[in-house]
Design a protein around this motif. Structure first.
Motif, PDB file in Angstrom:
ATOM      1  N   PHE A 159       4.395   7.409   4.131  1.00  0.00           N
ATOM      2  CA  PHE A 159       5.748   7.106   3.672  1.00  0.00           C
ATOM      3  C   PHE A 159       5.889   7.291   2.166  1.00  0.00           C
ATOM      4  O   PHE A 159       6.978   7.555   1.662  1.00  0.00           O
ATOM      5  N   ASP A 160       4.794   7.151   1.451  1.00  0.00           N
ATOM      6  CA  ASP A 160       4.861   7.210  -0.010  1.00  0.00           C
ATOM      7  C   ASP A 160       5.247   8.588  -0.533  1.00  0.00           C
ATOM      8  O   ASP A 160       5.698   8.717  -1.675  1.00  0.00           O
ATOM      9  N   VAL A 161       5.074   9.623   0.269  1.00  0.00           N
ATOM     10  CA  VAL A 161       5.388  10.976  -0.211  1.00  0.00           C
ATOM     11  C   VAL A 161       6.817  11.390   0.141  1.00  0.00           C
ATOM     12  O   VAL A 161       7.290  12.440  -0.307  1.00  0.00           O
ATOM     13  N   LEU A 162       7.505  10.598   0.935  1.00  0.00           N
ATOM     14  CA  LEU A 162       8.874  10.942   1.311  1.00  0.00           C
ATOM     15  C   LEU A 162       9.822  10.754   0.130  1.00  0.00           C
ATOM     16  O   LEU A 162       9.718   9.794  -0.628  1.00  0.00           O
ATOM     17  N   LYS A 163      10.767  11.680  -0.002  1.00  0.00           N
ATOM     18  CA  LYS A 163      11.778  11.576  -1.062  1.00  0.00           C
ATOM     19  C   LYS A 163      12.969  10.734  -0.620  1.00  0.00           C
ATOM     20  O   LYS A 163      13.781  10.319  -1.434  1.00  0.00           O
ATOM     21  N   GLY A 164      13.082  10.518   0.682  1.00  0.00           N
ATOM     22  CA  GLY A 164      14.241   9.819   1.225  1.00  0.00           C
ATOM     23  C   GLY A 164      14.304   8.353   0.837  1.00  0.00           C
ATOM     24  O   GLY A 164      13.331   7.753   0.372  1.00  0.00           O
ATOM     25  N   VAL A 165      15.478   7.775   1.062  1.00  0.00           N
ATOM     26  CA  VAL A 165      15.731   6.367   0.742  1.00  0.00           C
ATOM     27  C   VAL A 165      15.141   5.482   1.836  1.00  0.00           C
ATOM     28  O   VAL A 165      15.141   5.835   3.023  1.00  0.00           O
ATOM     29  N   GLN A 192      17.962  -7.051  -4.261  1.00  0.00           N
ATOM     30  CA  GLN A 192      16.735  -7.810  -4.046  1.00  0.00           C
ATOM     31  C   GLN A 192      15.490  -6.981  -4.381  1.00  0.00           C
ATOM     32  O   GLN A 192      15.542  -5.750  -4.441  1.00  0.00           O
ATOM     33  N   LYS A 193      14.381  -7.678  -4.599  1.00  0.00           N
ATOM     34  CA  LYS A 193      13.102  -7.046  -4.919  1.00  0.00           C
ATOM     35  C   LYS A 193      12.064  -7.422  -3.857  1.00  0.00           C
ATOM     36  O   LYS A 193      12.158  -8.478  -3.226  1.00  0.00           O
ATOM     37  N   LEU A 194      11.093  -6.540  -3.680  1.00  0.00           N
ATOM     38  CA  LEU A 194      10.005  -6.841  -2.754  1.00  0.00           C
ATOM     39  C   LEU A 194       9.235  -8.071  -3.223  1.00  0.00           C
ATOM     40  O   LEU A 194       8.914  -8.201  -4.409  1.00  0.00           O
ATOM     41  N   ARG A 195       8.920  -8.943  -2.294  1.00  0.00           N
ATOM     42  CA  ARG A 195       8.157 -10.147  -2.633  1.00  0.00           C
ATOM     43  C   ARG A 195       6.657  -9.905  -2.542  1.00  0.00           C
ATOM     44  O   ARG A 195       5.861 -10.724  -3.015  1.00  0.00           O
ATOM     45  N   ALA A 196       6.293  -8.808  -1.897  1.00  0.00           N
ATOM     46  CA  ALA A 196       4.885  -8.421  -1.809  1.00  0.00           C
ATOM     47  C   ALA A 196       4.830  -6.915  -1.621  1.00  0.00           C
ATOM     48  O   ALA A 196       5.798  -6.291  -1.170  1.00  0.00           O
ATOM     49  N   SER A 197       3.728  -6.313  -1.973  1.00  0.00           N
ATOM     50  CA  SER A 197       3.578  -4.868  -1.834  1.00  0.00           C
ATOM     51  C   SER A 197       3.521  -4.487  -0.361  1.00  0.00           C
ATOM     52  O   SER A 197       2.902  -5.181   0.451  1.00  0.00           O
ATOM     53  N   ILE A 198       4.164  -3.370  -0.019  1.00  0.00           N
ATOM     54  CA  ILE A 198       4.140  -2.905   1.373  1.00  0.00           C
ATOM     55  C   ILE A 198       3.426  -1.561   1.500  1.00  0.00           C
ATOM     56  O   ILE A 198       3.191  -1.082   2.604  1.00  0.00           O
ATOM     57  N   SER A 199       3.103  -0.939   0.370  1.00  0.00           N
ATOM     58  CA  SER A 199       2.314   0.294   0.355  1.00  0.00           C
ATOM     59  C   SER A 199       1.843   0.510  -1.076  1.00  0.00           C
ATOM     60  O   SER A 199       2.197  -0.252  -1.982  1.00  0.00           O
ATOM     61  N   LYS A 200       1.081   1.556  -1.284  1.00  0.00           N
ATOM     62  CA  LYS A 200       0.595   1.844  -2.635  1.00  0.00           C
ATOM     63  C   LYS A 200       1.747   2.174  -3.572  1.00  0.00           C
ATOM     64  O   LYS A 200       1.731   1.827  -4.759  1.00  0.00           O
ATOM     65  N   LYS A 201       2.773   2.839  -3.047  1.00  0.00           N
ATOM     66  CA  LYS A 201       3.929   3.219  -3.863  1.00  0.00           C
ATOM     67  C   LYS A 201       4.892   2.056  -4.057  1.00  0.00           C
ATOM     68  O   LYS A 201       5.402   1.836  -5.162  1.00  0.00           O
TER      69      LYS A 201
END
Length: 376
Positions: A159-165, A192-201
Motif C-alpha cells: 500500500f505504501d507505493v500507491l499514489k491514491g488516497v 484527524q491524525k493516526l493514533r498509531a502507525s499502520i505501515s512504514k509510510k
C-alpha cells in the motif's frame, strides 16, 4: 494503547448493531435512534483519517467532469456507503466478487475503462486477498484512486507505493461507512491524525486536513432539532396534501446549518400512475421561483419600507398603467389572486415558416418534442 482504542471503537460499533436489532422488537422512536447514531458517530469522527491526499483528490471536485465507480468485495456495509456516495453524484457500483471464475479482475478493469475516478471499499478480510494488490496497482496507474479501509489495524507494505488516497477507519460499521463516504465528497471535513502507525509510510500523527465543501447528511439532533417533532409533522403535512389532491406526491428536503437533516419521498409522480417518487428525482422548478425568489425579495422591500403590499402594479410600473394589470395589488400577485391567465400558449400563433419538426442550422432551438424555432 492503539489496540485498546480499536477495541473500544469495535465495541461501540457492536452496540450500535445490537441497538439496531433490538429496534425491530422495541420500535424505538426517531429521537432515540438519532441519539444512538450520534453516540456511534462521535467515535467514528475521532478515528477516521484521510491519508496521502497530496494531490487534493478528496473532496472530489468538478463532478460534471467526472465518471465515478465504486467497487466492493466483501465489505458488509456497501449499501450504506454507495447510497451516501450517490447523494452527491452518480456513482456506478461494481461487485468485485462477481469477477471470479470465468471472469477475472482484468475483466473488471476493462469494465472500468471509461471511469475517471474509482473508489474501492475494503474490510480486513479483503486485505488478505492476494489478488487485491496487483489490481489496486493497475487502478492506481490508470485512474484517480480512492481506497476506503474499514476495521483493519495494519496495511500491507504494498500500500505504501500507491499514489491514491486512503480513507482509514479502524471501525467496520454502517456509521463508519456513512462518514467515510461523506468525507470523500466533502460533506464532512477531515481533521484527524493516526493514533498509531499502520505501515512504514503511514505513521502515528499522519493525517490530511480538508474543509467541508458540500452539505452533510445528518440526523435532526445534530442541528438542534428533535426528530420526534420534525419527522411526524412533515409526514402529516404531506399526507394531508396528497389526501386533498393538492399534489400526487412530494420530495421533502430540510437542511439547516450545512446539514441535510430530513430527506424523504412521498406518493407518486402523477395521479394516474403508480410510479413512486424517489429522493433522486429531478423536478422542474417552474413556479417554485415565485416563493423561493420573488416573494422573499418583495418581502425584503416591504420590511425596508420601500413597498406597500396594498399598492397597485400601476403605482410601481409605468408599463402597467394603461393595461388591465394597473389595479392589481402586490398582495394579490403574491397570493395568486390577481386573476391573470396561468399560461399563455404562444407557439400555436407562430407562422409555419418560423417552426420546424426537425432540428437544423436554420431551426436550432428545441421548444418541445418535434418542435424547433427558427434561428432569427
Amino acid at each position: 494503547m492503539y489496540i485498546k482504542s480499536v477495541k473500544k471503537y469495535c465495541v461501540l460499533g457492536f452496540l450500535w448493531g445490537i441497538f439496531a436489532l433490538s429496534a425491530c422488537a422495541q420500535t424505538p422512536n426517531p429521537h432515540q435512534l438519532s441519539q444512538s447514531f450520534l453516540a456511534a458517530k462521535r467515535s467514528i469522527e475521532s478515528s477516521t483519517v484521510l491519508l496521502n491526499n497530496t494531490n487534493q483528490l478528496v473532496p472530489i471536485k468538478n463532478l460534471d467532469q467526472q465518471k465515478i465507480a465504486s467497487i466492493h468485495f466483501g465489505f458488509e456495509h456497501t449499501l450504506v456507503f454507495d447510497s451516501l456516495l450517490n447523494k452527491y453524484a452518480k456513482v456506478q457500483s461494481f461487485e468485485g466478487g462477481y469477477y471470479t471464475g470465468s471472469k477475472t479482475l482484468d475483466d473488471l478493469m476493462f469494465d472500468l475503462k471509461f471511469y475517471t475516478t474509482v473508489i474501492v471499499q475494503l474490510n480486513n478480510q479483503d486485505l488478505q486477498n492476494p489478488a487485491l494488490m496487483p489490481f489496486l496497482s493497475m487502478l492506481d496507474q490508470r485512474k484517480n484512486l480512492i481506497v476506503s479501509c474499514f476495521g483493519a489495524t495494519q496495511l500491507q507494505p504494498e500500500f505504501d507505493v500507491l499514489k491514491g488516497v486512503l480513507v482509514w477507519s479502524p471501525v467496520n460499521s454502517p456509521v463508519a461507512a456513512d462518514y467515510a463516504a461523506q468525507m470523500i465528497f466533502g460533506g464532512v471535513a477531515a481533521n484527524q491524525k493516526l493514533r498509531a502507525s499502520i505501515s512504514k509510510k503511514y505513521q502515528s500523527g499522519d493525517g490530511a486536513v480538508t474543509l467541508q465543501t458540500r452539505l452533510a447528511y445528518a440526523v435532526p439532533e445534530e442541528a438542534g432539532i428533535n426528530a420526534d417533532n420534525l419527522n411526524p409533522a412533515i409526514d402529516a403535512i404531506v399526507a394531508e396534501a396528497i389526501r386533498a389532491k393538492a399534489t400526487p406526491g412530494a420530495v421533502v428536503l430540510v437542511a439547516r446549518n450545512g446539514k441535510v437533516i430530513f430527506n424523504k419521498a412521498y406518493g407518486n409522480h402523477t395521479y394516474n400512475d403508480t410510479l413512486k417518487d424517489k429522493i433522486t428525482d429531478i423536478f422542474d422548478l417552474a413556479s417554485v421561483t415565485k416563493v423561493a425568489a420573488t416573494t422573499m425579495d418583495v418581502m425584503k422591500l416591504y420590511d425596508q419600507g420601500k413597498l406597500n403590499l396594498d399598492s397597485t402594479a400601476g403605482s410601481y410600473l409605468a408599463l402597467a398603467r394603461n393595461t388591465n394589470k394597473n389595479d392589481i395589488t402586490m398582495r394579490e400577485f403574491l397570493t395568486h389572486q390577481s386573476g391573470m391567465v396561468p399560461d399563455v400558449i404562444t407557439w400555436e400563433k407562430l407562422k409555419a415558416e418560423n417552426r420546424s419538426t426537425d432540428s437544423s442550422a436554420l431551426f436550432p432551438t428545441k421548444v418541445a418534442e418535434r418542435f424547433y424555432l427558427k434561428k432569427d
